[in-house]
Motif scaffolding. Structure first.
Motif, PDB file in Angstrom:
ATOM      1  N   TYR A 111      71.915 110.891  21.812  1.00 15.49           N
ATOM      2  CA  TYR A 111      72.525 109.592  22.132  1.00 15.49           C
ATOM      3  C   TYR A 111      71.859 108.991  23.362  1.00 15.49           C
ATOM      4  O   TYR A 111      71.720 109.632  24.392  1.00 15.49           O
ATOM      5  N   VAL A 153      75.166 104.463  16.633  1.00 13.47           N
ATOM      6  CA  VAL A 153      75.744 105.615  17.319  1.00 13.47           C
ATOM      7  C   VAL A 153      76.877 105.188  18.242  1.00 13.47           C
ATOM      8  O   VAL A 153      77.911 105.850  18.331  1.00 13.47           O
ATOM      9  N   ALA A 186      81.436 112.858  16.164  1.00 12.86           N
ATOM     10  CA  ALA A 186      80.400 113.217  17.137  1.00 12.86           C
ATOM     11  C   ALA A 186      80.978 114.071  18.257  1.00 12.86           C
ATOM     12  O   ALA A 186      82.073 113.806  18.757  1.00 12.86           O
TER      13      ALA A 186
END
Length: 585
Positions: A111, A153, A186
């Motif tokens: 990320y 994301v 996540a």
């Protein structure tokens, strides 16, 4: 930052910087702009801003493509690159005979806050004859396609539970639309968030200076099994003092490994040449430092061995631990996923040095072909990233240095032309307001930042009383040298106490050296005309012409420091994520 042991220009800021207990990088583990922390991430092949994450995937109500049984699904995850190409990140295992699979295999993704990271998910029914083959070797053309989904994301990490459910659809968007759902969860792949915050002081230090007293600082290193030690932390310099008390330092579990691991604590006398003199040292583990704190006792420093017999000498100088507390260092993602928001604001330079907007050579020229000018490009790129972190997507937008329709020059006017409402809706609203303003406001001057910074600071300041979990980001796009440098510095210093960061994009070919003063990347804190020092660095400046084409976008260069600036604010005020209960007193 250079070598992890180095000093910047021999300056004291490079030794410690003062606020190591509350700084931090995007991953949430660095203690300020700490050279040792940078070294830690580089040793792992990562940049401190990168947050390694694992994606867990599950699906429901998948389409059944098998005749005698149910589909045997597998998911493939891609990252869509800037050029539109898909980079495969990984594949799950194949789950036999299941239309509601929960895959075990995790997909690793790094990320990066400062980049829009589009993810593409493909789900396939794997033919029975391929079940004994490794999934990496499967030719996807030979498998039945079950559906596709996409997101970025940041859409996942901003959810409170970091889970996002997406509808699956056909590649071309045609045909059956009800192809089931895909849920993506996540989690950060980190070892530990545990840290200790320690306040050191010394007494009766040996004086190493002739005409004044020593200027001491501490350097803390971790011993390693292979021999030697790795520096992990430095304090600030205390000038002209043989009984110094340093600001707290924060050591993370990644740095000291375990409470029993020996640490080497060295006390130096600072010299501007960089040739710092060792006053004394000792070796203690975190557990032993904790014992010192509880007993309120001191530990004697040891003089380095020298001479023929190389005997170490126990000095009268002592080191004390005035405070030692264990704490958790929450990451940038912890705050964002708990409900903290980043509110975007933009200010556009309308000074005459940009050139007549009707002329194609002008930086404000609106190309009929749709090609974006530098201002539009900066608004779009930064706005596309920030918009995911702001739930209402209503953004304040101003201009400065322009002549209003009534003939007066304004250094903070509403970009949409409204006399009272300075907010526009979405990045599209900023772009539309900018295009309209180019026709309604004449270019004038000079280039003054003070008013727009003060306006942004007022908004950020008011949010404190309303208890909104918001952090504000002001984007200033300019082509010229700032005319009110000291007033701008004063405004930045005042704003350094507020939940605010300032991003400055320099467009055109002007000399932007003064902007680098505002950026304070050399370690020198900004000082106002009244002598007040900025509590933290809140400015990031990037000249567009110096951004490496194809290697780093403007938005990457601008936003790379933002997570650490955010963390320095919330940690400095002991603000915890919204879903963390306050500690009992």
């Amino acid at each position: 930052m250079g070598n992890f042991c180095s000093d910047v220009k021999g300056g004291q800021q490079a030794v410690g910087g003062g606020n190591q207990a509350i700084g931090g990088g995007g991953g949430g583990y660095s203690a300020g702009h700490n050279e040792a922390v940078d070294f830690f991430f580089r040793a792992k092949g990562e940049h401190a801003l990168f947050t390694p994450m694992e994606l867990s995937l599950s699906a429901t109500k998948l389409r059944d493509r098998d005749i005698m049984s149910k589909s045997d699904p597998m998911a493939v995850v891609y990252m869509k690159k800037r050029d539109g190409k898909l980079e495969e990140l990984g594949r799950t295992e194949v789950i036999m005979n299941n239309l509601d699979p929960t895959w075990i295999q995790k997909i690793n993704v790094t990320y990066q806050f400062e980049i829009v990271q589009p993810l593409i998910f493909h789900v396939y029914d794997v033919d029975t004859k391929y079940h004994n083959l490794p999934v990496k070797t499967l030719d996807l053309k030979d498998q039945d396609f079950l559906g596709e989904a996409s997101c970025v994301v940041s859409e996942i990490v901003t959810k409170r539970n970091r889970s996002l459910t997406l509808n699956l659809h056909n590649r071309d968007g045609r045909g059956l639309k009800n192809l089931g759902t895909l849920t993506v969860h996540a989690e950060e792949t980190v070892a530990s968030r545990n840290a200790v915050e320690i306040t050191f002081r010394c007494s009766a230090l040996v004086n190493k200076d002739l005409f004044s007293k020593s200027d001491p600082f501490l350097r803390i290193s971790r011993t390693v099994e292979t021999g030697g030690s790795i520096p992990i932390c430095k304090t600030e310099v205390v000038n002209n003092n043989l009984n110094p008390i340093w600001k707290p330092v924060c050591l993370t579990m990644q740095q000291f490994v375990s409470k029993e691991n020996p640490l080497v604590i060295e006390c130096f006398d600072f010299n501007t040449s960089g040739n710092h003199q060792l006053i004394g040292k000792l070796q203690k583990s975190v557990a032993e430092l904790e014992t010192l704190y509880q007993s309120k006792a001191g530990a004697n420093l040891i003089s380095p061995s020298s001479g023929f017999r190389r005997r170490e000498k126990v000095l009268k100088s002592e080191i004390f631990v005035d405070r030692l507390v264990e704490k958790q260092l929450y990451s940038f993602l912890d705050y964002i996923s708990s409900g903290f928001e980043l509110s975007f604001m933009v200010a556009v330079d309308f000074t005459a040095s940009n050139g007549d907007p009707r002329n194609p050579t002008s930086l404000h020229y609106i190309d009929p072909s749709g090609r974006l000018n530098a201002y539009q490009q900066a608004i779009l790129e930064v706005g596309e990233v920030i918009q995911f972190y702001d739930s209402d997507r209503h953004f304040p937008a101003w201009g400065f240095g322009g002549r209003t329709p009534n003939g007066s020059v304004s250094h903070c006017f509403n970009l949409n032309g409204s006399p009272s409402d300075f907010e526009v809706e979405g990045v599209e609203g900023i772009m539309a307001a900018y295009r309209s303003a180019i026709h309604n406001f004449a270019l004038a001057g000079p280039t003054l930042f003070g008013q727009v910074i003060n306006k942004a600071a007022d908004i950020a300041g008011h949010s404190l009383s309303s208890h909104h979990a918001k952090y504000y980001i002001l984007l200033i796009i300019t082509d010229g040298v700032v005319s009110d440098l000291q007033e701008t510095i004063n405004s930045v210093v005042r704003a350094s106490d507020l939940p605010l960061s300032i991003l400055i994009v320099g467009v055109g070919n002007a000399d932007f050296k003064e902007m680098e003063i505002l950026d304070a990347d050399n370690g020198d804190r900004l000082e106002s005309s009244s002598g007040r020092i900025a509590t933290r660095d809140i400015v990031q400046f990037v000249p567009m012409r110096e951004v490496h084409v194809g290697q780093m976008s403007v938005v990457q260069a601008l936003l790379e420091e933002l997570p650490s600036q955010f963390l320095s604010y919330v940690r400095g005020r002991d603000i915890k994520p919204l879903n963390v209960p306050p500690a009992s007193s």
